[in-house]
Design an enzyme around this catalytic site. Structure first.
Site, mmCIF file in Angstrom:
data_model
loop_
_atom_site.group_PDB
_atom_site.id
_atom_site.type_symbol
_atom_site.label_atom_id
_atom_site.label_comp_id
_atom_site.label_asym_id
_atom_site.label_seq_id
_atom_site.Cartn_x
_atom_site.Cartn_y
_atom_site.Cartn_z
ATOM 1 N N GLU A 1 0.850 -1.198 0.000
ATOM 2 C CA GLU A 1 0.000 0.000 0.000
ATOM 3 C C GLU A 1 0.881 1.241 0.000
ATOM 4 O O GLU A 1 2.039 1.199 0.452
ATOM 5 C CB GLU A 1 -0.875 -0.029 1.265
ATOM 6 N N ASN B 1 -12.434 -1.605 -1.024
ATOM 7 C CA ASN B 1 -11.707 -2.190 0.106
ATOM 8 C C ASN B 1 -12.383 -1.736 1.390
ATOM 9 O O ASN B 1 -12.685 -0.553 1.561
ATOM 10 C CB ASN B 1 -10.258 -1.690 0.112
ATOM 11 N N GLU B 2 -12.606 -2.653 2.278
ATOM 12 C CA GLU B 2 -13.184 -2.337 3.594
ATOM 13 C C GLU B 2 -14.307 -1.306 3.446
ATOM 14 O O GLU B 2 -14.302 -0.259 4.099
ATOM 15 C CB GLU B 2 -12.102 -1.868 4.580
ATOM 16 N N GLU C 1 -6.045 -9.328 3.637
ATOM 17 C CA GLU C 1 -5.243 -8.632 4.646
ATOM 18 C C GLU C 1 -5.238 -9.484 5.904
ATOM 19 O O GLU C 1 -6.303 -9.804 6.449
ATOM 20 C CB GLU C 1 -5.811 -7.237 4.954
ATOM 21 N N TYR D 1 -6.735 -9.036 11.411
ATOM 22 C CA TYR D 1 -5.438 -8.717 11.999
ATOM 23 C C TYR D 1 -5.368 -9.278 13.418
ATOM 24 O O TYR D 1 -6.355 -9.235 14.154
ATOM 25 C CB TYR D 1 -5.230 -7.196 12.053
ATOM 26 N N GLN E 1 2.059 -6.075 5.641
ATOM 27 C CA GLN E 1 2.251 -5.766 4.231
ATOM 28 C C GLN E 1 3.669 -6.177 3.844
ATOM 29 O O GLN E 1 4.493 -6.435 4.709
ATOM 30 C CB GLN E 1 2.014 -4.286 3.990
HETATM 31 O O1 AHR Z 1 -2.978 -2.561 6.234
HETATM 32 C C1 AHR Z 1 -3.296 -1.346 6.826
HETATM 33 C C2 AHR Z 1 -4.781 -1.008 6.707
HETATM 34 O O2 AHR Z 1 -5.536 -1.946 7.409
HETATM 35 C C3 AHR Z 1 -5.354 -1.050 5.325
HETATM 36 O O3 AHR Z 1 -5.164 0.126 4.636
HETATM 37 C C4 AHR Z 1 -6.811 -1.255 5.581
HETATM 38 O O4 AHR Z 1 -7.453 -1.928 4.521
HETATM 39 C C5 AHR Z 1 -6.836 -2.015 6.884
HETATM 40 O O5 AHR Z 1 -7.724 -1.482 7.788
#
Ligand code: AHR
Length: 507
Positions: free
Chosen positions: A25, A172-173, A307, A248, A356
């Site tokens: 990103e 995205n999201e 992600e 995450y 990432q």
């Molecule tokens: O990876 C960092 C961020 O986490 C990304 O931009 C977003 O899609 C997610 O919330």
């Protein structure tokens, strides 16, 4: 002693190479400095891409790279990043760190990077603040070979031939930074936007990915699928190829994003808590997958976990908006466990992109000026790359014991097994315990005595062992010697806190 019974005559499906995918990103030092330094840089580069980084990523067999975001994608206007560099718009990256984005890395540079890496392309389109026209013109610019305004513009900008676009993310999201939409509203938008992702001849098909849920938001998954399929069961065919999932692993608190915990300085309790939270991925895949099964029993739509990874506090003294974090053996175990889980669910999981690639979150590499180091996560991806495109084998792991305790208790050993085209069987295992080595008795259903170990490696160290620019090789892949042949199989002894890959082959 743990027991692993491999039924080597029972193949359960192909492990998509893209499960080993990555995400980059416009955030912190991921694109600028990490991947792209520009042609004029003193750092050795080819067309602006760092040679050291490209080389290491090729060695790791990177299969696909997602770009340009993340949250950045739903604010990205692709036309800002084409044409002569000196004329490209400069702007503030309001999402990430408030730094100047000069758009010197745009569409042409992205495809050049993927060309050098030899990997598939995955572009995330802007739904949150873009338009259908903007997205469809981007697809036309990238992939159309005929006479059209966008194809002409691409040619004028120096690229005669269209590129191959393998995947497109339609937003995205969109439940959050991509527009704070309700699932029904997003699903209607998805239906509309995806209509204009044209498959131009000679360059098809583009795999279309719908924005899926955040973590355990099962309601999002259900509502999006219900709305997409409403009245059009045929929607499945060519309208939606993938549904994303983001998860995450936060080491310390689950709900306070200001206290995620240090990347390197943590207690044993937090170590086990992190691992336990990491393996929650299994439940997410099963439960989101269960809802997908109701709409798509033949599993034509891939779950794209585009992600995932550990998200800790940033390294002290660095820009909080850059999300720069170190990477330890704890990261290696989260990666090893998660990739085993993905392999074992390869019937549904068709792509995953750790967040990432470099210098941001759970990266495989870190840079400091011209220096570059590989993280423990890098070695896990490299060791596990043998699974890419292999056939998942039926493998039953029993008596594996437990690591951690109480609410943080998880399986001590997590494994997956595959067979490559040449008949080599790949066995990857983690030992999640900090306390003791674990012996694994491996039995093969067929021809066991014909097999011998062809290659075996291990990654191990203390829970917070990590590589630094002063000590770049503190944690690295080493030969694994603690294996022996038995009647009907093998015995492996996995060191505490380790990730192991053993490859066995018929003599
Ligand atoms: O990876 C960092 C961020 O986490 C990304 O931009 C977003 O899609 C997610 O919330």
């Amino acid at each position: 002693m743990a027991k692993l019974f491999i039924n080597n005559s029972c193949k359960k499906g192909t492990i998509a190479p893209e499960i080993y995918g990555h995400f980059s990103e416009h955030l912190g030092r991921c694109i600028y400095e990490g991947l792209y330094v520009g042609e004029q840089s003193d750092i050795p580069n080819t067309n602006g891409m760092r040679n050291d980084v490209v080389e290491a990523l090729k060695e790791m067999k990177i299969p696909v790279l997602r770009w340009p975001g993340g949250c950045f994608a739903d604010e990205y206007h692709w036309m800002d990043g084409i044409g002569p560099k000196e004329q490209r718009k400069k702007m503030i990256n309001t999402h990430w760190g408030g730094v100047v984005e000069d758009n010197s890395f745009g569409t042409h540079e992205y495809f050049e990077l993927c060309r050098q890496l030899g990997c598939k392309t995955y572009v995330n389109a802007n739904v949150g603040s873009g338009t259908v026209r903007e997205m469809s013109e981007w697809v036309e610019y990238m992939t159309f070979n005929g006479v059209s305004p966008m194809a002409e513009l691409r040619k004028r900008n120096g690229h005669e031939e269209p590129w191959k676009l393998d995947y497109i993310g339609v937003g995205n999201e969109n439940w959050g930074c991509g527009g704070n939409m309700r699932p029904q509203f997003y699903a209607d938008e998805y239906r509309r936007y995806q209509t204009y992702v044209r498959n131009y001849s000679g360059n098809a098909p583009i795999t279309k990915i719908c924005c899926g849920a955040n973590v355990d938001d099962y309601r999002w998954t259900r509502k999006v699928l219900e709305t997409c399929f409403e009245g059009t069961p045929a929607f499945l065919h060519g309208h939606m190829d993938g549904l994303s999932l983001h998860y995450y692993t936060l080491p310390e608190t689950e709900d306070d994003w200001n206290v995620k915990g240090s990347a390197t300085n943590f207690t044993e309790e937090i170590f086990y808590q992190t691992l336990k939270r990491g393996v929650f991925m299994e439940e997410l895949i099963r439960r989101h997958g269960g809802i997908m099964d109701e709409f798509d029993p033949e599993k034509k739509i891939g779950m794209m976990v585009d992600e995932w990874g550990i998200w800790t506090d940033v390294e002290p003294g660095t820009n909080p908006g850059f999300l720069y974090q170190q990477n330890t053996m704890r990261d290696a175990l989260v990666a090893g466990n998660t990739l085993n889980i993905f392999n074992n669910h390869c019937d549904r999981v068709k792509m995953a992109n750790i967040a990432q690639l470099i210098n941001v979150l759970q990266s495989v590499m870190l840079t400091e000026g011209e220096k570059m180091i590989k993280t423990p996560t890098y070695y896990v991806f490299k060791m596990y790359s043998v699974h890419q495109g292999a056939q998942l084998l039926s493998a039953d792991l029993t008596e594996q014991g437990k690591a951690g305790s109480g609410k943080n208790e998880l399986d001590k050993v997590i494994a997956s097994v595959s067979e490559g085209d040449d008949g080599t069987i790949n066995i990857t295992l983690t030992n999640n315990s900090l306390e003791a080595a674990e012996t694994v008795e491996v039995k093969l259903a067929e021809d066991a005595d014909a097999y011998g170990v062809s290659k075996a490696s291990v990654l191990t160290g203390s829970m917070n062992a990590h590589n630094t620019f002063a000590q770049p090789d503190a944690v690295k892949e080493e030969p694994f010697k603690d294996h022996k042949k038995t009647e009907g199989g093998f015995i492996f002894t996995l060191p505490a806190c380790s990730v192991v890959c053993v490859r066995i082959k018929k003599a």
